[in-house]
Structure formats: C-alpha cells, structure tokens
Design a protein around this motif. Structure first.
Motif, PDB file in Angstrom:
ATOM      1  N   UNK A 134      -3.004  -1.757   4.287  1.00  7.96           N
ATOM      2  CA  UNK A 134      -2.258  -1.514   3.890  1.00  7.96           C
ATOM      3  C   UNK A 134      -3.460  -0.537   3.266  1.00  7.96           C
ATOM      4  N   UNK A 135      -4.412  -0.896   2.733  1.00 12.73           N
ATOM      5  CA  UNK A 135      -5.751   0.138   2.017  1.00 12.73           C
ATOM      6  C   UNK A 135      -6.139   1.062   2.951  1.00 12.73           C
ATOM      7  N   UNK A 136      -5.898   1.033   4.437  1.00 12.09           N
ATOM      8  CA  UNK A 136      -6.481   1.403   5.091  1.00 12.09           C
ATOM      9  C   UNK A 136      -5.442   2.735   5.992  1.00 12.09           C
ATOM     10  N   UNK A 137      -3.790   2.549   5.903  1.00 13.05           N
ATOM     11  CA  UNK A 137      -2.907   3.203   5.466  1.00 13.05           C
ATOM     12  C   UNK A 137      -2.836   4.359   4.082  1.00 13.05           C
ATOM     13  N   UNK A 138      -2.986   3.632   3.443  1.00  6.29           N
ATOM     14  CA  UNK A 138      -3.615   4.686   2.061  1.00  6.29           C
ATOM     15  C   UNK A 138      -4.393   4.122   1.173  1.00  6.29           C
ATOM     16  N   UNK A 139      -5.174   4.545   1.229  1.00 10.08           N
ATOM     17  CA  UNK A 139      -6.576   4.425   0.618  1.00 10.08           C
ATOM     18  C   UNK A 139      -6.667   4.545  -0.706  1.00 10.08           C
ATOM     19  N   UNK A 140      -5.738   4.635  -0.891  1.00  7.57           N
ATOM     20  CA  UNK A 140      -5.740   4.794  -3.047  1.00  7.57           C
ATOM     21  C   UNK A 140      -3.870   4.095  -3.454  1.00  7.57           C
ATOM     22  N   UNK A 141      -4.364   2.827  -2.114  1.00  3.83           N
ATOM     23  CA  UNK A 141      -3.080   1.983  -2.467  1.00  3.83           C
ATOM     24  C   UNK A 141      -3.154   1.152  -3.854  1.00  3.83           C
ATOM     25  N   UNK A 142      -4.382   1.399  -4.875  1.00  7.14           N
ATOM     26  CA  UNK A 142      -3.939   0.032  -5.830  1.00  7.14           C
ATOM     27  C   UNK A 142      -3.717   0.933  -6.606  1.00  7.14           C
ATOM     28  N   UNK A 143      -3.858   2.238  -6.980  1.00  3.38           N
ATOM     29  CA  UNK A 143      -3.518   3.137  -7.949  1.00  3.38           C
ATOM     30  C   UNK A 143      -2.369   3.578  -7.964  1.00  3.38           C
ATOM     31  N   UNK A 144      -1.930   4.255  -6.631  1.00  2.00           N
ATOM     32  CA  UNK A 144      -0.247   4.134  -6.068  1.00  2.00           C
ATOM     33  C   UNK A 144       0.097   2.581  -6.749  1.00  2.00           C
ATOM     34  N   UNK A 145      -0.300   1.447  -6.134  1.00  2.27           N
ATOM     35  CA  UNK A 145       0.662   0.331  -7.301  1.00  2.27           C
ATOM     36  C   UNK A 145       0.491  -0.025  -7.647  1.00  2.27           C
ATOM     37  N   UNK A 146       0.012   0.737  -8.723  1.00  5.02           N
ATOM     38  CA  UNK A 146      -0.003   0.691 -10.383  1.00  5.02           C
ATOM     39  C   UNK A 146       0.443   2.167 -11.003  1.00  5.02           C
TER      40      UNK A 146
END
Length: 436
Positions: free
Chosen positions: A202-214
């Motif tokens: 998921x982080x490879x698909x979206x490097x900003x995963x944690x920010x998007x999740x927040x």
C-alpha cells in the motif's frame, strides 16, 4: 522528533505535564523511544513491564533490559510475570487476547493502587493503520474505522501522530538500544501479516499512505460525531426505562426509522450481538422470542425490547424455619412477624393464617406444572397461565419467587397470595409476610 513531540504534548496533551505517568514498556523500540522522549521532557514517569513467559530466555531478557533501563535513567520500574498460556486455556481465548487482558488489568491495578494519573502506551501511526485494516477485514461499523483513540480514560497514546519510521530514526540518531521480539517477524498473526506483507504494498502504491489515512480518520471522526448527535435524540425516544437488571426499548421507535437494522446495530453493538437480521426479525416477533450474544439477551415483550445481562443460572432454594424472623433472598429481605390484625394490604406483603403453615417453608423459583389458588378467585390456576394473563416478560418470570408450605404455594412473591392460607374468622394467629 523531540521538538515535534514536545509541541504535541504542549498543545494537545498538556495535562501530562503535571501528572504521574506509568509507561507500558515491552523493551521494543517504540516503548523505549517513548520512555526517552518523556524523560527528556522531564515528565514524572515510571515503567511497567509484563513478562508473559512466552519466549523463554528471550522474555526474561526483555525484563532484565527494562529493569536496567530504569536503573540507568534513575526511575522506578515495576515488573510482573504471567502464566499467559494457562490463563488463555482456562478462559478459552487466544494467547494474544490473554496477554492483552492480563496487561491491561495489571496496568489499571497499578495505577489505582499507586496513584498514577495516566498510563502511556507506545502506539504510533502505523499501529493505528494496522488496527484500521484489522477491523476493516473482519467487518465493523464506524467506531471500528476511526482508529485508536489518543486518550481513553487513563490510557494515553502520545506517539499516535508519529510513524514507525519517525520512531526508528529517532532511536538510531540517539544511539538507543532496544530489544527485538522474534515473534514480530512471524506472519502467522494477522497484524504481522498486514505489517510485513500488505502495508508495504500500500505504501508503494501511495507513498503518502499515512497522511492519507489520517485525513480519512479525521473525516470518519466528523461523520461519527454527526451520527452520535442523532443517536442521542433517538435514544431519548427509544429508551423506555433503565433498571438494575434490564433496559427497555420501544419497538415502534425502531420501526419508524428508514433503516431499523442500522439503529439496532448502533444501539446493541456494544453488547456482543452480531446477527443483525435476527435482531431485525425480533421487531415483528411474538412476545417471548429472543436472541443471545455471549453476554446479553434481547427479548421481545409486547411492544418492547428488553435487554438484560446473562447471569449464570443459579438454583434458588431457601429454607425457613418457624424461628426465622428475617430471611435474605436475591430480591430483598423476607420478614415474618405476628400481628393482631390485617393492616393495609400492599403488593409487597400478605397476611396468612399461621396454623395453616407447615414449617419449614421453602422459597424457590417457579417451575412448569406449578399450580396455586389465587387470592380473590375461585378455583386453581397454573402459575404459567397466571404469568401469561398478567403479561409478564420472560425476565419478570425468571425473577419471580414462590413461598411454599410443603408442596403448596403460599405466595407468588410480590404478586399474588394463595387463597388457601388466607385469614378467616376462625384464624387465631396472623402472620404478616413482607418483602423489604
């Protein structure tokens, strides 16, 4: 990371500055970094470590490490050893659930006994994402998708805004030493499988995963606030009564909603129910029908739903001799006193002819086939038929006791006396029986 952490405490968790804090520490990098950050800020901290005895010498090594860390920082440390496998087997739960239950019970006990204001755990943003995915994969409602609460009563997760990468970078930059739990590498546990196999993709698909999740968490939190405001208004109309052993809800309030199933879910989700179609069918079921969770029972009674906790069945049989003046029952004190005349009648007291009583008397629960002669009526009646005529709920029936003389019912307690023991003109001694 120290400066952002300091600002986070200052602006969002300022109540920690003047509090006694207990840090739950495993010895892993997350809890070690939390300990050092709090130490650097001069917070009043102590450490609490659980040895679950699941990894042999490795578990003992973790405990020794925590004790040494506390000694190096000149702070207090508490350790506790648990037979986790035995507890899990005895309570029929997974090892992970057993460990969770044991540690939270102990942390709470420490806080109460020693006066700690808050318990800090080292959950961070990646843990929050993992919890979201676990709940999502198992099926959940809004609450299960809003993440780990930063503050939950005494428990505070001060690292939630920070990622695992932030934590490890801080540890390396400050030459911190920590313990590595070998079981964290195993993917047999769902959390580890998500951590090692799913989230990296998921982080490879979206490097900003944690920010998007927040951002998603914030949006879901806003939606949850709206839902809770609406539910408060709904509960004002739906809840008919709240008693010690039951809550009563108005069926019509559920049925008038566009989606009754959703309201049933929000109302009863915290009581272990999962079969929501069965709950929906209960709205139109006949009286006496019910569904069960592992802890509670939801019963249809006329135009209401009755929610009660499941209490392990206990046979009630209380013997009363002629020397007893008071007897304790599960529902109050039953008293026996001699009186000169019948005074004001009430539902909680009856007057009987003492000569007709055959001691010892017996208090017991009703059973199928019980028959009595209701006071004021001619002839006999089955207790079950009496209950039906009185429109008693299943819970009311279960909480009704009988006072018996030999095989004869003297009193359906707090409901109806038996005509055979009534006071007449020939009565010489009157006994008043009262439930207080």
């Amino acid at each position: 990371m120290l400066e952002p952490f300091k600002n986070h405490i200052l602006y969002n968790l300022s109540f920690l500055n003047n509090a006694r804090l207990l840090i739950a520490i495993s010895g892993g990098v997350d809890s070690v970094v939390l300990t050092h950050l709090c130490y650097q800020l001069g917070l009043d901290i102590s450490l609490a470590h659980c040895n679950f005895n699941l990894r042999g010498k490795e578990s003992d090594g973790d405990e020794e490490f925590v004790v040494q860390l506390a000694d190096n920082l000149d702070i207090e440390a508490f350790t506790e050893s648990f037979n986790t496998e035995g507890y899990a087997s005895e309570n029929k739960m997974s090892i992970q659930m057993a460990a969770r239950e044991l540690r939270y019970y102990w942390f709470d006990e420490l806080a109460q006994q020693l006066g700690f204001d808050y318990i800090l755990t080292a959950h961070h943003a990646d843990d929050n994402l993992e919890t979201f995915l676990i709940n999502f994969s198992r099926g959940t409602g809004l609450d299960g998708l809003t993440g780990i609460p930063e503050v939950n009563n005494k428990f505070v997760r001060a690292l939630l805004p920070f990622s695992r990468e932030n934590v490890i970078d801080y540890a390396k930059a400050n030459n911190l030493i920590w313990r590595v739990d070998s079981s964290n590498a195993s993917t047999k546990y769902l959390r580890n499988k998500l951590r090692h196999e799913v989230i990296p993709i998921l982080k490879e698909i979206n490097p900003s995963l944690l920010q998007s999740y927040q951002s998603t968490i914030n949006n879901l939190g806003d939606a949850t606030d709206i839902v809770e405001d609406h539910l408060e208004l709904f509960f004002e109309d739906a809840v008919e009564s709240i008693e010690d052993n039951k809550m009563t809800f108005n069926v019509s309030e559920f049925k008038k909603q566009n989606n009754p199933r959703a309201y049933l879910f929000e109302t009863f989700k915290d009581y272990g129910f999962t079969e929501w179609n069965d709950a929906l069918n209960l709205l139109d079921a006949q009286s006496g029908k019910y569904i069960l969770s592992s802890t509670h029972r939801l019963i249809k009674h006329q135009d209401s739903l009755l929610l009660s906790e499941i209490v392990p069945g206990e046979l009630i049989e209380i013997t009363i001799t002629d020397s007893n003046q008071e007897v304790e029952t599960p529902f109050g004190i039953l008293s026996f006193s001699e009186v000169d005349e019948i005074q004001n009648n009430s539902i909680t007291a009856i007057y009987v002819d003492k000569a007709l009583l055959k001691f010892p008397l017996l208090i017991r629960q009703w059973k199928v086939g019980d028959v009595f002669f209701p006071f004021g009526m001619k002839g006999k009646k089955k207790v079950s038929k009496y209950f039906k005529d009185e429109k008693l709920s299943l819970l009311d029936k279960e909480s009704t006791l009988l006072l018996c003389s030999e095989d004869n019912i003297v009193w359906v307690v707090n409901r109806r006396a038996d005509n055979r023991f009534r006071v007449t003109e020939e009565t010489e001694e009157i006994i008043k029986v009262e439930l207080k």
